[in-house]
Design an enzyme around this catalytic site. Structure first.
Site, PDB file in Angstrom:
ATOM      1  N   TYR A 255       0.827  -1.214   0.000  1.00 46.90           N
ATOM      2  CA  TYR A 255       0.000   0.000   0.000  1.00 46.90           C
ATOM      3  C   TYR A 255       0.853   1.252   0.000  1.00 46.90           C
ATOM      4  O   TYR A 255       1.964   1.247   0.537  1.00 46.90           O
ATOM      5  CB  TYR A 255      -0.892   0.033   1.239  1.00 46.90           C
ATOM      6  CG  TYR A 255      -2.042  -0.933   1.238  1.00 46.90           C
ATOM      7  CD1 TYR A 255      -2.377  -1.691   0.121  1.00 46.90           C
ATOM      8  CD2 TYR A 255      -2.823  -1.107   2.380  1.00 46.90           C
ATOM      9  CE1 TYR A 255      -3.437  -2.583   0.143  1.00 46.90           C
ATOM     10  CE2 TYR A 255      -3.891  -1.982   2.414  1.00 46.90           C
ATOM     11  CZ  TYR A 255      -4.192  -2.729   1.301  1.00 46.90           C
ATOM     12  OH  TYR A 255      -5.250  -3.600   1.329  1.00 46.90           O
TER      13      TYR A 255
ATOM     14  N   SER B  11     -13.594  -3.527   0.478  1.00 42.11           N
ATOM     15  CA  SER B  11     -14.287  -2.940  -0.668  1.00 42.11           C
ATOM     16  C   SER B  11     -15.781  -2.825  -0.386  1.00 42.11           C
ATOM     17  O   SER B  11     -16.626  -3.083  -1.247  1.00 42.11           O
ATOM     18  CB  SER B  11     -14.049  -3.757  -1.946  1.00 42.11           C
ATOM     19  OG  SER B  11     -14.315  -2.975  -3.096  1.00 42.11           O
TER      20      SER B  11
ATOM     21  N   LEU C 216     -17.725  -0.334   0.008  1.00 48.11           N
ATOM     22  CA  LEU C 216     -18.457   0.643  -0.802  1.00 48.11           C
ATOM     23  C   LEU C 216     -18.163   0.480  -2.296  1.00 48.11           C
ATOM     24  O   LEU C 216     -18.494   1.354  -3.096  1.00 48.11           O
ATOM     25  CB  LEU C 216     -18.109   2.075  -0.361  1.00 48.11           C
ATOM     26  CG  LEU C 216     -18.777   2.545   0.935  1.00 48.11           C
ATOM     27  CD1 LEU C 216     -18.258   3.930   1.318  1.00 48.11           C
ATOM     28  CD2 LEU C 216     -20.296   2.564   0.808  1.00 48.11           C
TER      29      LEU C 216
ATOM     30  N   PHE D  96     -15.441   0.589  -4.182  1.00 45.62           N
ATOM     31  CA  PHE D  96     -14.617   1.667  -4.760  1.00 45.62           C
ATOM     32  C   PHE D  96     -15.436   2.938  -4.999  1.00 45.62           C
ATOM     33  O   PHE D  96     -15.234   3.638  -5.986  1.00 45.62           O
ATOM     34  CB  PHE D  96     -13.973   1.220  -6.063  1.00 45.62           C
ATOM     35  CG  PHE D  96     -12.777   0.318  -5.896  1.00 45.62           C
ATOM     36  CD1 PHE D  96     -11.836   0.195  -6.899  1.00 45.62           C
ATOM     37  CD2 PHE D  96     -12.586  -0.411  -4.732  1.00 45.62           C
ATOM     38  CE1 PHE D  96     -10.732  -0.626  -6.750  1.00 45.62           C
ATOM     39  CE2 PHE D  96     -11.492  -1.241  -4.569  1.00 45.62           C
ATOM     40  CZ  PHE D  96     -10.558  -1.346  -5.588  1.00 45.62           C
ATOM     41  N   GLY D  97     -16.374   3.199  -4.110  1.00 47.50           N
ATOM     42  CA  GLY D  97     -17.169   4.415  -4.197  1.00 47.50           C
ATOM     43  C   GLY D  97     -18.433   4.294  -5.013  1.00 47.50           C
ATOM     44  O   GLY D  97     -19.287   5.190  -4.982  1.00 47.50           O
TER      45      GLY D  97
ATOM     46  N   LEU E 243     -21.014   2.429  -4.576  1.00 46.37           N
ATOM     47  CA  LEU E 243     -22.225   2.303  -3.767  1.00 46.37           C
ATOM     48  C   LEU E 243     -22.575   3.585  -3.008  1.00 46.37           C
ATOM     49  O   LEU E 243     -23.587   3.623  -2.307  1.00 46.37           O
ATOM     50  CB  LEU E 243     -22.099   1.118  -2.810  1.00 46.37           C
ATOM     51  CG  LEU E 243     -22.236  -0.245  -3.504  1.00 46.37           C
ATOM     52  CD1 LEU E 243     -21.830  -1.388  -2.584  1.00 46.37           C
ATOM     53  CD2 LEU E 243     -23.651  -0.458  -4.026  1.00 46.37           C
ATOM     54  N   THR E 244     -21.761   4.630  -3.165  1.00 42.92           N
ATOM     55  CA  THR E 244     -22.190   5.947  -2.672  1.00 42.92           C
ATOM     56  C   THR E 244     -23.164   6.589  -3.651  1.00 42.92           C
ATOM     57  O   THR E 244     -23.835   7.566  -3.314  1.00 42.92           O
ATOM     58  CB  THR E 244     -21.001   6.901  -2.495  1.00 42.92           C
ATOM     59  OG1 THR E 244     -20.436   7.202  -3.796  1.00 42.92           O
ATOM     60  CG2 THR E 244     -19.927   6.291  -1.600  1.00 42.92           C
ATOM     61  N   GLY E 245     -23.194   6.077  -4.882  1.00 41.74           N
ATOM     62  CA  GLY E 245     -24.054   6.627  -5.918  1.00 41.74           C
ATOM     63  C   GLY E 245     -23.467   7.816  -6.654  1.00 41.74           C
ATOM     64  O   GLY E 245     -24.084   8.339  -7.584  1.00 41.74           O
ATOM     65  N   LYS E 246     -22.250   8.227  -6.271  1.00 43.73           N
ATOM     66  CA  LYS E 246     -21.709   9.461  -6.857  1.00 43.73           C
ATOM     67  C   LYS E 246     -21.435   9.348  -8.351  1.00 43.73           C
ATOM     68  O   LYS E 246     -21.515  10.347  -9.076  1.00 43.73           O
ATOM     69  CB  LYS E 246     -20.447   9.893  -6.124  1.00 43.73           C
ATOM     70  CG  LYS E 246     -19.252   8.954  -6.256  1.00 43.73           C
ATOM     71  CD  LYS E 246     -18.056   9.493  -5.476  1.00 43.73           C
ATOM     72  CE  LYS E 246     -16.828   8.609  -5.595  1.00 43.73           C
ATOM     73  NZ  LYS E 246     -15.673   9.161  -4.844  1.00 43.73           N
TER      74      LYS E 246
END
Length: 349
Positions: free
Chosen positions: A56, A237, A239, A241-242, A244-247
């Site tokens: 990382y 994971s 969300l 990689f974002g 599932l935020t809907g953005k």
């Protein structure tokens, strides 16, 4: 925030909070000062379980490799070490990481020992609470692949040899418990069987992707093994990689790892991902929840999840996502989630 529950990790003596702080942005998207603020915020909320890896931050680059461990280590040096649980991982071969031990060519004794010594130095500690094999050395589909292809079989270090190397680290006091990551059913049972046969340390956890778009862990091949063999799931994971935020529905170019590195997160480019995300976003709105509350509350609520890993690129983001994990999922809401799972079955395996 209400207190987070504490849970035993597998059959080990590690008692972990139901949420774990992931650090894969530290040193790339997240500067050290913000990373330390996140660590302080999480610890104040009762999250003393920190997950990192020698490779990382991600996406992995030679210029930043090891930065996440160094950032965590600088913070850890100011803490009461016995009050913090540190999990890290040794990188395996076949991922084009030529800057890590020249490959690394194998997950053998020499590479595992070199990896742990490097991690201990960067983390500024003399032991790791949970040491994990980041991905299997053997041929298996992972990171968005979904076909097993026998034509890709190759020579690899046996699981017995890997366990023997890890066992040495446990005897030497460098590692308290061991786990795996991105494992499949066959691998889990081999680790259990060989440990029992040879009197070697037993894995206590597997860190696998798990979210509303990827519920492959729920198949009986994995949840039954986890239950009967007492192997905890560390869900990552969460969300997606974002997604599932809907953005990305409203703005496909919204800031994030997916747009900053277009070749990253290929499992979320499959055709049913966007329709499924739209359906979950609509379901969240129907119940007066944000998409993140629905996604994170779902993962934390699952009976087989030992700890839900959440990560953030900034303290502000973590201040939104950490409380979201405590969202209650009613039986009625779970039934609606399951109905969508049947309509869009694992669109991002």
């Amino acid at each position: 925030m209400p207190p987070f529950q504490q849970r035993p990790l597998g059959n080990s003596d590690l008692i972990v909070p139901e949420v774990c702080l992931g650090t894969m942005t530290f040193g790339e998207q997240t500067a050290e000062s913000d990373a330390h603020a996140q660590l302080d915020y999480a610890l104040a909320a009762g999250i003393n379980f920190i997950d990192v890896a020698e490779m990382y931050p991600v996406p992995a680059r030679a210029e930043t490799c090891g930065a996440s461990e160094r950032i965590v280590g600088n913070w850890l040096a100011r803490q009461a070490r016995d009050q913090i649980l540190i999990a890290t991982k040794v990188a395996g071969p076949s991922r084009n990481l030529s800057w890590i031990r020249s490959g690394p060519p194998a997950m053998d004794r020499a590479n595992i020992r070199a990896a742990i010594d490097g991690s201990l130095q960067r983390l500024r500690t003399d032991y790791i609470d949970l040491y994990q094999l980041h991905w299997p050395e053997r041929n298996q589909p992972m990171f968005g692949q979904w076909h097993f292809d026998p034509a890709n079989e190759r020579e690899c270090t046996s699981i017995r040899e890997q366990l023997q190397a890890l066992g040495e680290l446990v005897k030497e006091g460098k590692v308290r418990q061991i786990g795996v990551s991105n494992e499949h059913a066959w691998g889990l049972m081999q680790f259990v069987r060989l440990a029992e046969e040879a009197g070697l340390p037993r894995i206590v956890s597997t860190q696998n992707a798990y979210n509303l778009l990827n519920r492959t862990y729920e198949t009986s091949l994995l949840t039954e093994i986890g239950h009967r063999e007492n192997i905890g799931l560390l869900a990552y994971s969460t969300l997606a990689f974002g997604h599932l935020t809907g953005k990305y529905l409203a703005n496909p170019d919204a800031p994030g790892r997916i747009t900053q590195w277009p070749t990253f997160g290929q499992r979320y480019t499959k055709p049913n991902v966007q329709p499924a995300v739209a359906a979950y976003v609509a379901l969240a709105a129907k119940h007066g929840l944000t998409p993140s509350q629905l996604a994170l509350g779902f993962v934390r609520s699952r009976w087989f999840v030992a700890s839900t890993i959440v990560g953030a690129s900034s303290l502000t983001q973590l201040q939104e996502t950490l409380p979201a994990t405590q969202t209650a999922i009613s039986p009625e809401l779970l039934a609606e989630i399951d109905a969508l799972q049947l309509r869009y079955t694992n669109p991002a395996p």
